[in-house]
Design a protein around this motif. Sequence first.
Motif, PDB file in Angstrom:
ATOM      1  N   GLY A   8       0.805  -1.213   0.000  1.00  0.00           N
ATOM      2  CA  GLY A   8       0.000   0.000   0.000  1.00  0.00           C
ATOM      3  C   GLY A   8       0.836   1.259   0.000  1.00  0.00           C
ATOM      4  O   GLY A   8       0.513   2.238  -0.692  1.00  0.00           O
ATOM      5  N   VAL A   9       1.936   1.255   0.742  1.00  0.00           N
ATOM      6  CA  VAL A   9       2.820   2.422   0.779  1.00  0.00           C
ATOM      7  C   VAL A   9       3.539   2.592  -0.556  1.00  0.00           C
ATOM      8  O   VAL A   9       3.683   3.709  -1.074  1.00  0.00           O
ATOM      9  CB  VAL A   9       3.834   2.276   1.926  1.00  0.00           C
ATOM     10  CG1 VAL A   9       4.902   3.372   1.845  1.00  0.00           C
ATOM     11  CG2 VAL A   9       3.126   2.332   3.271  1.00  0.00           C
ATOM     12  N   ALA A  10       3.987   1.488  -1.156  1.00  0.00           N
ATOM     13  CA  ALA A  10       4.765   1.557  -2.403  1.00  0.00           C
ATOM     14  C   ALA A  10       3.943   2.097  -3.569  1.00  0.00           C
ATOM     15  O   ALA A  10       4.477   2.785  -4.449  1.00  0.00           O
ATOM     16  CB  ALA A  10       5.318   0.173  -2.745  1.00  0.00           C
ATOM     17  N   ILE A  11       2.654   1.808  -3.596  1.00  0.00           N
ATOM     18  CA  ILE A  11       1.849   2.205  -4.753  1.00  0.00           C
ATOM     19  C   ILE A  11       1.389   3.652  -4.673  1.00  0.00           C
ATOM     20  O   ILE A  11       1.062   4.271  -5.695  1.00  0.00           O
ATOM     21  CB  ILE A  11       0.615   1.278  -4.895  1.00  0.00           C
ATOM     22  CG1 ILE A  11       0.108   1.241  -6.341  1.00  0.00           C
ATOM     23  CG2 ILE A  11      -0.503   1.695  -3.945  1.00  0.00           C
ATOM     24  CD1 ILE A  11       1.058   0.626  -7.313  1.00  0.00           C
ATOM     25  N   ALA A  12       1.367   4.225  -3.489  1.00  0.00           N
ATOM     26  CA  ALA A  12       0.883   5.599  -3.324  1.00  0.00           C
ATOM     27  C   ALA A  12       1.823   6.579  -4.015  1.00  0.00           C
ATOM     28  O   ALA A  12       3.028   6.547  -3.812  1.00  0.00           O
ATOM     29  CB  ALA A  12       0.761   5.937  -1.835  1.00  0.00           C
ATOM     30  N   GLY A  13       1.283   7.431  -4.861  1.00  0.00           N
ATOM     31  CA  GLY A  13       2.087   8.434  -5.545  1.00  0.00           C
ATOM     32  C   GLY A  13       2.997   7.897  -6.621  1.00  0.00           C
ATOM     33  O   GLY A  13       3.969   8.564  -7.018  1.00  0.00           O
ATOM     34  N   LEU A  14       2.724   6.703  -7.126  1.00  0.00           N
ATOM     35  CA  LEU A  14       3.543   6.107  -8.187  1.00  0.00           C
ATOM     36  C   LEU A  14       3.540   7.011  -9.418  1.00  0.00           C
ATOM     37  O   LEU A  14       2.478   7.374  -9.922  1.00  0.00           O
ATOM     38  CB  LEU A  14       2.990   4.727  -8.554  1.00  0.00           C
ATOM     39  CG  LEU A  14       3.751   3.931  -9.603  1.00  0.00           C
ATOM     40  CD1 LEU A  14       5.052   3.396  -9.012  1.00  0.00           C
ATOM     41  CD2 LEU A  14       2.886   2.774 -10.111  1.00  0.00           C
ATOM     42  N   PRO A  15       4.718   7.413  -9.960  1.00  0.00           N
ATOM     43  CA  PRO A  15       4.737   8.266 -11.158  1.00  0.00           C
ATOM     44  C   PRO A  15       4.255   7.512 -12.389  1.00  0.00           C
ATOM     45  O   PRO A  15       4.495   6.313 -12.536  1.00  0.00           O
ATOM     46  CB  PRO A  15       6.214   8.663 -11.287  1.00  0.00           C
ATOM     47  CG  PRO A  15       6.963   7.624 -10.533  1.00  0.00           C
ATOM     48  CD  PRO A  15       6.065   7.167  -9.432  1.00  0.00           C
ATOM     49  N   LEU A  16       3.565   8.203 -13.296  1.00  0.00           N
ATOM     50  CA  LEU A  16       2.984   7.612 -14.493  1.00  0.00           C
ATOM     51  C   LEU A  16       3.655   8.174 -15.737  1.00  0.00           C
ATOM     52  O   LEU A  16       4.062   9.336 -15.771  1.00  0.00           O
ATOM     53  CB  LEU A  16       1.479   7.888 -14.555  1.00  0.00           C
ATOM     54  CG  LEU A  16       0.635   7.406 -13.369  1.00  0.00           C
ATOM     55  CD1 LEU A  16      -0.826   7.776 -13.589  1.00  0.00           C
ATOM     56  CD2 LEU A  16       0.797   5.907 -13.149  1.00  0.00           C
ATOM     57  N   ALA A  17       3.746   7.325 -16.764  1.00  0.00           N
ATOM     58  CA  ALA A  17       4.302   7.773 -18.045  1.00  0.00           C
ATOM     59  C   ALA A  17       3.326   8.669 -18.784  1.00  0.00           C
ATOM     60  O   ALA A  17       3.723   9.542 -19.554  1.00  0.00           O
ATOM     61  CB  ALA A  17       4.668   6.562 -18.913  1.00  0.00           C
ATOM     62  N   ARG A  18       2.036   8.452 -18.580  1.00  0.00           N
ATOM     63  CA  ARG A  18       1.018   9.312 -19.180  1.00  0.00           C
ATOM     64  C   ARG A  18      -0.200   9.333 -18.272  1.00  0.00           C
ATOM     65  O   ARG A  18      -0.425   8.419 -17.485  1.00  0.00           O
ATOM     66  CB  ARG A  18       0.643   8.856 -20.587  1.00  0.00           C
ATOM     67  CG  ARG A  18       0.013   7.490 -20.682  1.00  0.00           C
ATOM     68  CD  ARG A  18      -0.236   7.129 -22.137  1.00  0.00           C
ATOM     69  NE  ARG A  18      -0.867   5.840 -22.299  1.00  0.00           N
ATOM     70  CZ  ARG A  18      -2.164   5.613 -22.201  1.00  0.00           C
ATOM     71  NH1 ARG A  18      -2.986   6.627 -21.926  1.00  0.00           N
ATOM     72  NH2 ARG A  18      -2.662   4.409 -22.380  1.00  0.00           N
ATOM     73  N   ALA A  19      -0.972  10.399 -18.385  1.00  0.00           N
ATOM     74  CA  ALA A  19      -2.113  10.587 -17.499  1.00  0.00           C
ATOM     75  C   ALA A  19      -3.230   9.595 -17.810  1.00  0.00           C
ATOM     76  O   ALA A  19      -3.410   9.172 -18.956  1.00  0.00           O
ATOM     77  CB  ALA A  19      -2.644  12.015 -17.627  1.00  0.00           C
ATOM     78  N   GLN A  20      -3.970   9.227 -16.784  1.00  0.00           N
ATOM     79  CA  GLN A  20      -5.117   8.358 -16.959  1.00  0.00           C
ATOM     80  C   GLN A  20      -6.237   9.113 -17.670  1.00  0.00           C
ATOM     81  O   GLN A  20      -6.535  10.262 -17.349  1.00  0.00           O
ATOM     82  CB  GLN A  20      -5.604   7.877 -15.595  1.00  0.00           C
ATOM     83  CG  GLN A  20      -6.823   6.972 -15.634  1.00  0.00           C
ATOM     84  CD  GLN A  20      -7.189   6.463 -14.245  1.00  0.00           C
ATOM     85  OE1 GLN A  20      -6.344   6.409 -13.338  1.00  0.00           O
ATOM     86  NE2 GLN A  20      -8.456   6.090 -14.068  1.00  0.00           N
ATOM     87  N   GLN A  21      -6.852   8.462 -18.657  1.00  0.00           N
ATOM     88  CA  GLN A  21      -7.982   9.051 -19.379  1.00  0.00           C
ATOM     89  C   GLN A  21      -9.262   8.634 -18.657  1.00  0.00           C
ATOM     90  O   GLN A  21      -9.815   7.561 -18.911  1.00  0.00           O
ATOM     91  CB  GLN A  21      -7.997   8.575 -20.833  1.00  0.00           C
ATOM     92  CG  GLN A  21      -6.772   9.003 -21.626  1.00  0.00           C
ATOM     93  CD  GLN A  21      -6.785   8.452 -23.042  1.00  0.00           C
ATOM     94  OE1 GLN A  21      -7.804   7.929 -23.513  1.00  0.00           O
ATOM     95  NE2 GLN A  21      -5.659   8.539 -23.730  1.00  0.00           N
ATOM     96  N   ALA A  22      -9.710   9.476 -17.772  1.00  0.00           N
ATOM     97  CA  ALA A  22     -10.877   9.137 -16.962  1.00  0.00           C
ATOM     98  C   ALA A  22     -12.135   9.073 -17.817  1.00  0.00           C
ATOM     99  O   ALA A  22     -12.342   9.882 -18.715  1.00  0.00           O
ATOM    100  CB  ALA A  22     -11.065  10.163 -15.846  1.00  0.00           C
ATOM    101  N   SER A  23     -12.968   8.087 -17.524  1.00  0.00           N
ATOM    102  CA  SER A  23     -14.242   7.955 -18.224  1.00  0.00           C
ATOM    103  C   SER A  23     -15.166   9.104 -17.847  1.00  0.00           C
ATOM    104  O   SER A  23     -15.251   9.491 -16.681  1.00  0.00           O
ATOM    105  CB  SER A  23     -14.899   6.620 -17.858  1.00  0.00           C
ATOM    106  OG  SER A  23     -16.208   6.551 -18.361  1.00  0.00           O
ATOM    107  N   ARG A  24     -15.870   9.637 -18.838  1.00  0.00           N
ATOM    108  CA  ARG A  24     -16.819  10.723 -18.592  1.00  0.00           C
ATOM    109  C   ARG A  24     -18.235  10.325 -19.000  1.00  0.00           C
ATOM    110  O   ARG A  24     -19.062  11.168 -19.311  1.00  0.00           O
ATOM    111  CB  ARG A  24     -16.380  11.979 -19.345  1.00  0.00           C
ATOM    112  CG  ARG A  24     -14.974  12.433 -18.967  1.00  0.00           C
ATOM    113  CD  ARG A  24     -14.637  13.800 -19.514  1.00  0.00           C
ATOM    114  NE  ARG A  24     -13.265  14.168 -19.177  1.00  0.00           N
ATOM    115  CZ  ARG A  24     -12.877  14.673 -18.018  1.00  0.00           C
ATOM    116  NH1 ARG A  24     -13.771  14.869 -17.067  1.00  0.00           N
ATOM    117  NH2 ARG A  24     -11.612  14.983 -17.788  1.00  0.00           N
TER     118      ARG A  24
END
Length: 410
Positions: free
Chosen positions: A184-200
């Motif tokens: 749980g600690v390791a996954i928090a704030g994990l950097p991403l290569a590209r932003a998530q495309q949130a469903s709208r």
Amino acid sequence: MVTTADNVLSLPAFRRLLVARVAATLATQTQAVVVGWQLYGLTGDPMTLGWVGLAQFLPMLVFILPAGDLADRVDRRRLLAVSWTTQAVAGALFLLLTLNATTSVLPFYAVLVLFGTARALAAPALPSLVPLVVGERLLSRAVAWHSSFFQMAIVVGPALGGLIYLLGPAAGYLLAAVLFAVAGVAIAGLPLARAQQASRETGSAVQRFLAGVAYVRSRPMILGALSMDLFAVLLGGATALLPVYAAEILHVGPVGLGMLRSAIALGAFVTGIWLGRRPLTRRAGPAMFGGVALFGVAMIVFGLSTHFWLSFAALALAGAADMVSVFVRATLIQIATPDAMRGRVSAVSSLFISGSNELGEFESGAVAAWLGAVPAVVVGGVGTLAIVGIWRRAFPALWRIDRLEDCRVP
């Protein structure tokens, strides 16, 4: 040869994701060995192991589709952090039950329901997070390495669970709780290569939940891959019966049980390393069918074996064969699904996988209680071979897949 540009392991964010996944998987596998051995020791009834699987499957069945919608609408990293923290709480509750010398299995089933609910939250978020961490170009290699490290943890986890059980079940539950907290600690704030495309999407909650189901139904290749795995493992899996084999057929005790549980993952781990370096480039569909068929044959051999090392080898072969199927299925789902839909499609995939695993454990326990452990495993292996033949005719598009990249959506 893998060049530096193609080496997905050179990405710090991907390595951090692997750390979290390995920690959570070690925790899950260690806990599974401890729960299975402890509860079977309390009752001596194979059906107890079936109820263990059902207690985890039912929450998945209820919550997995809403969790998929959440994975497409909110930060997937946050969902994973919440899930793994809750699983750490479940491990702590198992520890308290054990320290209180609880002899009734019902409280353990209640904690398994909580554990299954938390797993439902993580199931669609984790696979749909991988493309965001590595990007699309490295996805197939990332899937292979991600699956391989997952299998490595499954190799180590059960063996670790069997060894730590020698100190008592409380030690196993304590270790599981700590490892889930680390994940749980390791996954928090994990950097991403590209932003998530949130469903709208603005439809009703039910419409959003079922959108992933509709998408899978409209893609015969994805539907065929998921359903073949569901029925093949549902029939051919024997994980739930390993405590019976370890105690009554092979006579190897909890350490041997841990080794047997590790054998499947060992074969999968070695195959995953190979696929990470040399991904399938041609005839992916036939490779998947061949892997499932070989899995069925290996399970028949295991079911009939009365020698530990032959049983171990058969399970390792089953794991290697299954890894080929996992690689094709997991890569196909991510490549053939747009990002805004990946959470919900991954939810459907996770529901199929949970059905084949946890519901398969219930099926194995029920059939073993009726026919005996050996007939249950052998008949299941024969059923897996029958599924391969039926699905070859029912899903010709899946059989005809050559290059997985040709299935990519814009």
